[in-house]
Scaffold this motif. Structure first.
Motif, mmCIF file in Angstrom:
data_model
loop_
_atom_site.group_PDB
_atom_site.id
_atom_site.type_symbol
_atom_site.label_atom_id
_atom_site.label_comp_id
_atom_site.label_asym_id
_atom_site.label_seq_id
_atom_site.Cartn_x
_atom_site.Cartn_y
_atom_site.Cartn_z
ATOM 1 N N ASP A 176 0.832 -1.199 0.000
ATOM 2 C CA ASP A 176 0.000 0.000 0.000
ATOM 3 C C ASP A 176 0.866 1.248 0.000
ATOM 4 O O ASP A 176 1.860 1.325 0.722
ATOM 5 C CB ASP A 176 -0.916 0.014 1.231
ATOM 6 C CG ASP A 176 -1.954 -1.089 1.185
ATOM 7 O OD1 ASP A 176 -2.298 -1.524 0.069
ATOM 8 O OD2 ASP A 176 -2.405 -1.523 2.259
ATOM 9 N N GLU A 177 0.481 2.233 -0.792
ATOM 10 C CA GLU A 177 1.226 3.484 -0.832
ATOM 11 C C GLU A 177 0.352 4.614 -0.306
ATOM 12 O O GLU A 177 -0.829 4.721 -0.660
ATOM 13 C CB GLU A 177 1.690 3.796 -2.258
ATOM 14 C CG GLU A 177 2.726 2.814 -2.786
ATOM 15 C CD GLU A 177 3.397 3.309 -4.054
ATOM 16 O OE1 GLU A 177 3.147 4.468 -4.436
ATOM 17 O OE2 GLU A 177 4.177 2.541 -4.639
ATOM 18 N N PRO A 178 0.893 5.466 0.544
ATOM 19 C CA PRO A 178 0.111 6.552 1.122
ATOM 20 C C PRO A 178 -0.120 7.684 0.115
ATOM 21 O O PRO A 178 0.629 7.840 -0.853
ATOM 22 C CB PRO A 178 0.985 7.019 2.282
ATOM 23 C CG PRO A 178 2.371 6.727 1.816
ATOM 24 C CD PRO A 178 2.279 5.442 1.032
ATOM 25 N N SER A 179 -1.149 8.441 0.379
ATOM 26 C CA SER A 179 -1.412 9.612 -0.450
ATOM 27 C C SER A 179 -0.448 10.731 -0.074
ATOM 28 O O SER A 179 0.281 10.648 0.923
ATOM 29 C CB SER A 179 -2.851 10.078 -0.219
ATOM 30 O OG SER A 179 -2.997 10.530 1.127
ATOM 31 N N ALA A 180 -0.461 11.792 -0.851
ATOM 32 C CA ALA A 180 0.420 12.935 -0.562
ATOM 33 C C ALA A 180 0.085 13.540 0.794
ATOM 34 O O ALA A 180 0.978 13.949 1.546
ATOM 35 C CB ALA A 180 0.274 13.977 -1.665
ATOM 36 N N ARG A 181 -1.206 13.580 1.138
ATOM 37 C CA ARG A 181 -1.605 14.143 2.424
ATOM 38 C C ARG A 181 -1.116 13.271 3.580
ATOM 39 O O ARG A 181 -0.671 13.777 4.612
ATOM 40 C CB ARG A 181 -3.133 14.289 2.477
ATOM 41 C CG ARG A 181 -3.623 14.934 3.758
ATOM 42 C CD ARG A 181 -5.074 15.342 3.657
ATOM 43 N NE ARG A 181 -5.927 14.229 3.279
ATOM 44 C CZ ARG A 181 -7.224 14.361 3.028
ATOM 45 N NH1 ARG A 181 -7.788 15.567 3.065
ATOM 46 N NH2 ARG A 181 -7.955 13.312 2.703
ATOM 47 N N GLN A 182 -1.182 11.964 3.391
ATOM 48 C CA GLN A 182 -0.677 11.072 4.429
ATOM 49 C C GLN A 182 0.826 11.232 4.616
ATOM 50 O O GLN A 182 1.327 11.248 5.739
ATOM 51 C CB GLN A 182 -1.009 9.617 4.081
ATOM 52 C CG GLN A 182 -2.482 9.267 4.253
ATOM 53 C CD GLN A 182 -2.780 7.859 3.770
ATOM 54 O OE1 GLN A 182 -2.476 7.509 2.627
ATOM 55 N NE2 GLN A 182 -3.377 7.051 4.630
ATOM 56 N N LEU A 183 1.548 11.352 3.511
ATOM 57 C CA LEU A 183 2.990 11.557 3.608
ATOM 58 C C LEU A 183 3.319 12.843 4.374
ATOM 59 O O LEU A 183 4.244 12.879 5.187
ATOM 60 C CB LEU A 183 3.611 11.611 2.215
ATOM 61 C CG LEU A 183 3.828 10.274 1.500
ATOM 62 C CD1 LEU A 183 4.333 10.515 0.076
ATOM 63 C CD2 LEU A 183 4.829 9.410 2.270
ATOM 64 N N GLU A 184 2.531 13.871 4.122
ATOM 65 C CA GLU A 184 2.749 15.146 4.824
ATOM 66 C C GLU A 184 2.505 14.978 6.322
ATOM 67 O O GLU A 184 3.272 15.482 7.142
ATOM 68 C CB GLU A 184 1.822 16.216 4.253
ATOM 69 C CG GLU A 184 2.000 17.590 4.897
ATOM 70 C CD GLU A 184 1.048 18.622 4.328
ATOM 71 O OE1 GLU A 184 1.024 19.745 4.859
ATOM 72 O OE2 GLU A 184 0.328 18.297 3.361
ATOM 73 N N ARG A 185 1.444 14.267 6.682
ATOM 74 C CA ARG A 185 1.123 14.015 8.082
ATOM 75 C C ARG A 185 2.239 13.238 8.773
ATOM 76 O O ARG A 185 2.649 13.539 9.892
ATOM 77 C CB ARG A 185 -0.171 13.196 8.184
ATOM 78 C CG ARG A 185 -1.401 14.001 8.496
ATOM 79 C CD ARG A 185 -2.515 13.134 9.042
ATOM 80 N NE ARG A 185 -2.571 11.787 8.519
ATOM 81 C CZ ARG A 185 -3.278 11.414 7.465
ATOM 82 N NH1 ARG A 185 -3.915 12.329 6.758
ATOM 83 N NH2 ARG A 185 -3.330 10.146 7.094
ATOM 84 N N ILE A 186 2.708 12.208 8.080
ATOM 85 C CA ILE A 186 3.758 11.355 8.639
ATOM 86 C C ILE A 186 5.036 12.164 8.859
ATOM 87 O O ILE A 186 5.697 12.041 9.891
ATOM 88 C CB ILE A 186 4.015 10.160 7.708
ATOM 89 C CG1 ILE A 186 2.794 9.235 7.709
ATOM 90 C CG2 ILE A 186 5.268 9.401 8.120
ATOM 91 C CD1 ILE A 186 2.753 8.280 6.547
ATOM 92 N N ALA A 187 5.373 13.010 7.891
ATOM 93 C CA ALA A 187 6.567 13.846 8.021
ATOM 94 C C ALA A 187 6.434 14.801 9.204
ATOM 95 O O ALA A 187 7.405 15.028 9.942
ATOM 96 C CB ALA A 187 6.797 14.617 6.732
ATOM 97 N N THR A 188 5.245 15.344 9.402
ATOM 98 C CA THR A 188 5.020 16.262 10.521
ATOM 99 C C THR A 188 5.202 15.547 11.846
ATOM 100 O O THR A 188 5.848 16.063 12.773
ATOM 101 C CB THR A 188 3.603 16.863 10.439
ATOM 102 O OG1 THR A 188 3.466 17.592 9.214
ATOM 103 C CG2 THR A 188 3.336 17.778 11.611
ATOM 104 N N ALA A 189 4.633 14.332 11.947
ATOM 105 C CA ALA A 189 4.752 13.552 13.184
ATOM 106 C C ALA A 189 6.208 13.169 13.444
ATOM 107 O O ALA A 189 6.686 13.220 14.577
ATOM 108 C CB ALA A 189 3.868 12.309 13.103
ATOM 109 N N ALA A 190 6.913 12.770 12.384
ATOM 110 C CA ALA A 190 8.306 12.377 12.538
ATOM 111 C C ALA A 190 9.167 13.553 12.964
ATOM 112 O O ALA A 190 10.054 13.422 13.819
ATOM 113 C CB ALA A 190 8.823 11.792 11.228
#
Length: 358
Positions: A276-290
């Motif tokens: 499964d590949e995340p959407s662009a919005r999910q990637l942004e969320r993950i980067a923020t959390a990281a």
């Protein structure tokens, strides 16, 4: 004149008798020697036979199928020489996506038992198990006593709570597919040694029921193996007890059980299914959390591409490193002596370094 008669013995007879006595003596010596040699040879034959019997390998009693590497190691360590193993997934293949050949399915049907994990982790394997004749015992290690499963839905909800605001719940249905595809629980139970120990106990009991004559072997092997797993668990607890950050960022959501044991929080780029590949919005969320967790390293798996991990890492100025979820252990790793414990210790070293543990 006195006449004196002297009896002169027949020298020919004397010589003949002497010769006969000497021959008889020589024959006796030869017979004794031959008899001793024959006795020694017989004794040696007896010793050789006994040695051959004592050192001869044990003939396998059970033919057992295993679903993928961690399960294979459990069965091999406990079964020892009393079992032969049929791999349903060859080393290096992705256990998630494994498909069984017709020949493998045929051999599976001829096995004494199959050890596997349910929960949607390997759909092709579960399908084959469901179609097996009653002569093959199916042992589902996913349901082993003592394993506290992590809910896939709970994991997803917790990620929602931590990684984005309440008004950001309008995901497409596709965003949830990776959770539902694996059932209601996270299938990656083997990444906590305590769960491996629980599965080992179930495997030992199943093998004993199938082969009561090997009960003592299975019990001794299981005891030794479980002790090793307990020691590994203790190493994990000690190494991750004190860390600068307690957030583990991974490309694939496979390390939930390890994280729970060590009281770590996980942030994953993809879900339970690495495809499964995340959407662009999910990637942004993950980067923020990281970034908020002061993440220094984003991990991807040795058998998977690093592109998603690299995307998140680059966006927050972090590095990347590899972890092995043991879903596709390679032939080379096994040939080099790799085991569950050695792979997990390598994972532990990398995680401890990335989180600044001391």
């Amino acid at each position: 004149m006195i006449l004196i008669f002297v009896m002169v013995p027949d020298m020919t007879n004397i010589q003949n008798r002497a010769t006969r006595r000497a021959s008889a003596l020589l024959l006796a010596v030869v017979l004794v020697a031959c008899g001793g040699a024959a006795s020694d040879e017989a004794a040696n034959d007896t010793v050789d036979d006994a040695t051959a019997t004592s050192s001869a390998p044990v003939a396998p009693v059970l033919s057992v199928a295993v679903s993928f590497y961690p399960v294979e190691e459990i069965v091999a360590r406990i079964g020892g020489e009393r079992v032969t193993i049929l791999r349903l997934v060859e080393p290096g293949d992705n256990a998630h996506e494994a498909e069984l050949t017709a020949k493998t399915v045929e051999r599976l049907g001829e096995s004494s038992a199959v050890f596997y994990l349910s929960g949607g982790f390997q759909p092709a394997v579960e399908k084959a198990v469901d179609a097996l004749p009653s002569s093959v015992r199916a042992v589902d290690l996913f349901e082993s006593d003592g394993i506290d499963h992590i809910s896939a839905e709970k994991t997803h909800d917790e990620d929602d709570d931590h990684d984005h605001d309440d008004d950001d719940h309008d995901h497409d249905d596709d965003d949830h597919d990776h959770d539902h595809a694996h059932g209601s629980d996270d299938p990656h139970i083997w990444l906590d040694p305590a769960n491996m120990a629980a599965m080992a106990r179930v495997a030992a009991e199943a093998l004993t029921n199938l082969d009561p004559g090997g009960a003592s072997v299975y019990s001794a092997n299981a005891g030794a193996y479980i002790a090793e797993l307990d020691a590994l668990g203790g190493e994990i607890d000690a190494a991750l007890a004190t860390c600068a950050t307690r957030t583990l960022v991974t490309a694939h959501d496979a390390f939930g059980y390890l994280a729970r044991r060590a009281s770590l929080k996980t942030v994953s780029v993809a879900g339970l299914n690495p495809e499964d590949e995340p959407s662009a919005r999910q990637l942004e969320r993950i980067a923020t959390a990281a970034s908020a967790a002061s993440t220094r390293t984003v991990f991807f798996e040795v058998s998977l591409p690093e592109d998603l991990a690299r995307t998140v890492a680059d966006s927050i100025g972090a590095g990347v490193d590899t972890l092995d979820a043991l879903e596709g252990v390679t032939r080379q790793t096994l040939a080099d002596g790799g085991t569950y414990a050695s792979i997990m210790r390598d994972n532990l070293s990398r995680i401890a370094d990335a989180l600044g543990c001391s």
